[in-house]
Structures are given as C-alpha cells and as structure tokens.
Design a protein around this motif. Structure first.
Motif, PDB file in Angstrom:
ATOM      1  N   THR A   6      13.222   7.417  -4.497  1.00 48.85           N
ATOM      2  CA  THR A   6      12.287   7.580  -3.604  1.00 48.85           C
ATOM      3  C   THR A   6      12.655   8.243  -2.923  1.00 48.85           C
ATOM      4  O   THR A   6      13.350   7.242  -1.841  1.00 48.85           O
ATOM      5  N   PRO A   7      13.147   9.854  -2.300  1.00 47.85           N
ATOM      6  CA  PRO A   7      13.582  10.309  -1.284  1.00 47.85           C
ATOM      7  C   PRO A   7      12.788   9.563   0.364  1.00 47.85           C
ATOM      8  O   PRO A   7      11.208   9.560  -0.072  1.00 47.85           O
ATOM      9  N   LEU A  12       8.553   9.411   4.787  1.00 44.96           N
ATOM     10  CA  LEU A  12       7.730   9.718   6.304  1.00 44.96           C
ATOM     11  C   LEU A  12       6.006  10.178   5.439  1.00 44.96           C
ATOM     12  O   LEU A  12       5.730  10.095   6.383  1.00 44.96           O
ATOM     13  N   ALA A  13       6.648  11.007   5.044  1.00 45.29           N
ATOM     14  CA  ALA A  13       5.027  11.559   4.660  1.00 45.29           C
ATOM     15  C   ALA A  13       3.794  10.831   4.474  1.00 45.29           C
ATOM     16  O   ALA A  13       2.743  11.054   4.008  1.00 45.29           O
ATOM     17  N   SER A  14       4.744   9.178   3.039  1.00 45.21           N
ATOM     18  CA  SER A  14       3.415   8.523   3.260  1.00 45.21           C
ATOM     19  C   SER A  14       2.496   7.676   4.053  1.00 45.21           C
ATOM     20  O   SER A  14       1.470   8.091   4.337  1.00 45.21           O
ATOM     21  N   VAL A  15       3.620   7.275   5.044  1.00 43.54           N
ATOM     22  CA  VAL A  15       2.808   6.385   5.726  1.00 43.54           C
ATOM     23  C   VAL A  15       2.387   7.564   6.987  1.00 43.54           C
ATOM     24  O   VAL A  15       1.267   7.209   7.637  1.00 43.54           O
ATOM     25  N   LEU A  98       2.453   4.957  -1.770  1.00 38.09           N
ATOM     26  CA  LEU A  98       3.541   5.503  -1.776  1.00 38.09           C
ATOM     27  C   LEU A  98       3.299   6.973  -2.502  1.00 38.09           C
ATOM     28  O   LEU A  98       2.510   6.914  -3.457  1.00 38.09           O
ATOM     29  N   ILE A  99       3.527   8.554  -2.162  1.00 35.74           N
ATOM     30  CA  ILE A  99       2.765   9.599  -2.639  1.00 35.74           C
ATOM     31  C   ILE A  99       4.266   9.952  -3.486  1.00 35.74           C
ATOM     32  O   ILE A  99       5.182   9.842  -2.767  1.00 35.74           O
ATOM     33  N   TYR A 105      -0.638   9.906  -5.182  1.00 34.19           N
ATOM     34  CA  TYR A 105      -0.553   8.020  -5.249  1.00 34.19           C
ATOM     35  C   TYR A 105       0.550   7.985  -6.742  1.00 34.19           C
ATOM     36  O   TYR A 105       0.663   8.536  -7.383  1.00 34.19           O
ATOM     37  N   THR A 106       2.005   7.017  -6.050  1.00 35.43           N
ATOM     38  CA  THR A 106       2.557   7.266  -7.461  1.00 35.43           C
ATOM     39  C   THR A 106       1.890   5.704  -7.954  1.00 35.43           C
ATOM     40  O   THR A 106       2.574   5.293  -9.086  1.00 35.43           O
ATOM     41  N   GLY A 107       0.644   4.965  -7.409  1.00 35.42           N
ATOM     42  CA  GLY A 107       0.598   3.457  -7.252  1.00 35.42           C
ATOM     43  C   GLY A 107       2.133   2.439  -7.138  1.00 35.42           C
ATOM     44  O   GLY A 107       2.233   1.344  -7.039  1.00 35.42           O
ATOM     45  N   LYS A 108       3.034   3.328  -6.444  1.00 35.47           N
ATOM     46  CA  LYS A 108       3.482   2.639  -5.947  1.00 35.47           C
ATOM     47  C   LYS A 108       3.496   2.034  -4.819  1.00 35.47           C
ATOM     48  O   LYS A 108       2.781   2.419  -3.557  1.00 35.47           O
ATOM     49  N   GLY A 109       3.584   1.224  -3.181  1.00 31.50           N
ATOM     50  CA  GLY A 109       3.208   1.067  -2.172  1.00 31.50           C
ATOM     51  C   GLY A 109       4.781   0.908  -0.973  1.00 31.50           C
ATOM     52  O   GLY A 109       6.148   0.604  -1.426  1.00 31.50           O
ATOM     53  N   ILE A 110       4.976   1.816   0.011  1.00 31.17           N
ATOM     54  CA  ILE A 110       6.291   0.985   0.983  1.00 31.17           C
ATOM     55  C   ILE A 110       5.908  -0.329   1.808  1.00 31.17           C
ATOM     56  O   ILE A 110       4.459  -0.441   2.005  1.00 31.17           O
ATOM     57  N   ARG A 111       6.293  -0.931   1.953  1.00 36.04           N
ATOM     58  CA  ARG A 111       6.182  -2.570   2.427  1.00 36.04           C
ATOM     59  C   ARG A 111       6.472  -1.892   3.930  1.00 36.04           C
ATOM     60  O   ARG A 111       7.744  -1.712   4.090  1.00 36.04           O
ATOM     61  N   THR A 112       5.708  -2.717   4.894  1.00 37.79           N
ATOM     62  CA  THR A 112       6.080  -1.901   6.551  1.00 37.79           C
ATOM     63  C   THR A 112       5.654  -2.920   7.155  1.00 37.79           C
ATOM     64  O   THR A 112       6.020  -4.613   6.482  1.00 37.79           O
ATOM     65  N   GLY A 113       6.395  -3.437   8.394  1.00 34.84           N
ATOM     66  CA  GLY A 113       6.486  -4.628   9.158  1.00 34.84           C
ATOM     67  C   GLY A 113       5.215  -4.298   9.844  1.00 34.84           C
ATOM     68  O   GLY A 113       4.368  -3.766   9.689  1.00 34.84           O
ATOM     69  N   VAL A 114       5.128  -5.484  10.391  1.00 33.32           N
ATOM     70  CA  VAL A 114       3.880  -5.805  11.384  1.00 33.32           C
ATOM     71  C   VAL A 114       3.959  -4.704  12.276  1.00 33.32           C
ATOM     72  O   VAL A 114       4.449  -4.467  13.397  1.00 33.32           O
ATOM     73  N   PRO A 115       2.200  -3.606  12.455  1.00 35.21           N
ATOM     74  CA  PRO A 115       2.533  -2.332  13.083  1.00 35.21           C
ATOM     75  C   PRO A 115       2.025  -3.430  15.187  1.00 35.21           C
ATOM     76  O   PRO A 115       2.049  -4.317  15.242  1.00 35.21           O
TER      77      PRO A 115
END
Length: 159
Positions: A6-7, A12-15, A98-99, A105-115
């Motif tokens: 994923t580029p 970034l666009a997804s966030v 993730l978009i 939406y792709t059905g996938k996700g981005i794991r983030t830290g705790v905001p």
C-alpha cells in the motif's frame, strides 16, 4: 528495496478521511497553512513527521506521526472534538479503515498507536495519530510482516 503493498499516500489519505468522517458537520479543513482569519470549527493537518529504525537484518520500520489541530472558539469545544476522534479510534481497536486510490474502502485497516491529545493554544487542541509501515529487501514482505505481528502477539501473552 521492495515497498509494502500500500502506498504511503493511501495510509495518510485514510487517516485524514477517518478524521473527516468522524468530525462535526461543517468543519473546515486546512492542509498547507492556516489563514489569519481561519474558520471555526476547523482542523489543520500538519505535514507528518517521519522516523525510521531497523527491525531485522533485512527489514525496516518507518513511523509516521500526524498531528491534527482542532480549532474552535473555546478550549473545551476543541478538546471535545479531538476527544471524539480519539475515542472513535480506540473503540475501533486502533484500526483505521484503509481506502484505495479511488477513495473506496478496501476491507483492510491501518493499525495506529494510541492517539494522544494536548492543548496547543487558546481554542487549539492537538490530536496525534501515529502508524508504522515496514520495508524489506526481500521480495516477500508478507512473511516479515506476519512474523512481526506474531512476535508482538506472543509478547502480549507473557506480559
């Protein structure tokens, strides 16, 4: 060096899209600079900071940190709006959908830290969202990513 599938632009666009989708209707969005007579409520997305580190002999981790400034007339209103996004991320188990390049939406996700949230100035509260991407010199990045995930899951079981 082979990159992950994923580029970065999609991450970034997804966030950004997640923040937009979970924000108050009528919010104004700023990306490059904040005008002197900025509109409230608004959100300013800063250019992300980037750091990297070695993970294994043939793989690297890059950490992206995106600061979002929530701006409103009162501190509590700005804080409440930032807190709403933070809580949404936590309720979604720190996974942002993730978009793809077309915005679907792709059905996938981005794991983030705790905001994290902190006050910047009068009526300005910063929400910090971070996420990691992985690079490898090998052609099969999936193996390294699965190993890393499995290792972290194993460490959680013994903590």
């Amino acid at each position: 060096m082979k990159n992950i599938d994923t580029p970065l632009g999609q991450h970034l666009a997804s966030v950004v899209r997640y923040v937009q989708d979970n924000s108050k209707e009528g919010t104004k969005w700023y990306f490059d600079e904040i005008p002197e007579d900025f509109f409230v409520p608004s959100v300013y997305f800063q250019i992300p900071s980037i750091s990297g580190s070695k993970v294994t002999l043939s793989s690297y981790k890059t950490t992206y940190v995106l600061n979002c400034w929530f701006m409103d007339l009162k501190d509590w209103d700005a804080y409440s709006r930032a807190e709403n996004i933070r809580d949404s991320i936590l309720i979604d188990n720190t996974v942002i959908p993730l978009i793809d390049m077309s915005g679907e939406y792709t059905g996938k996700g981005i794991r983030t830290g705790v905001p994290e949230i902190r006050k910047i100035d009068e009526g300005i509260v910063q929400l910090t969202i971070s996420f990691d991407t992985y690079l490898t010199t090998r052609t099969k990045t999936e193996k390294m990513q699965k190993l890393y995930i499995a290792w972290n899951n194993a460490k959680k079981l013994v903590d």
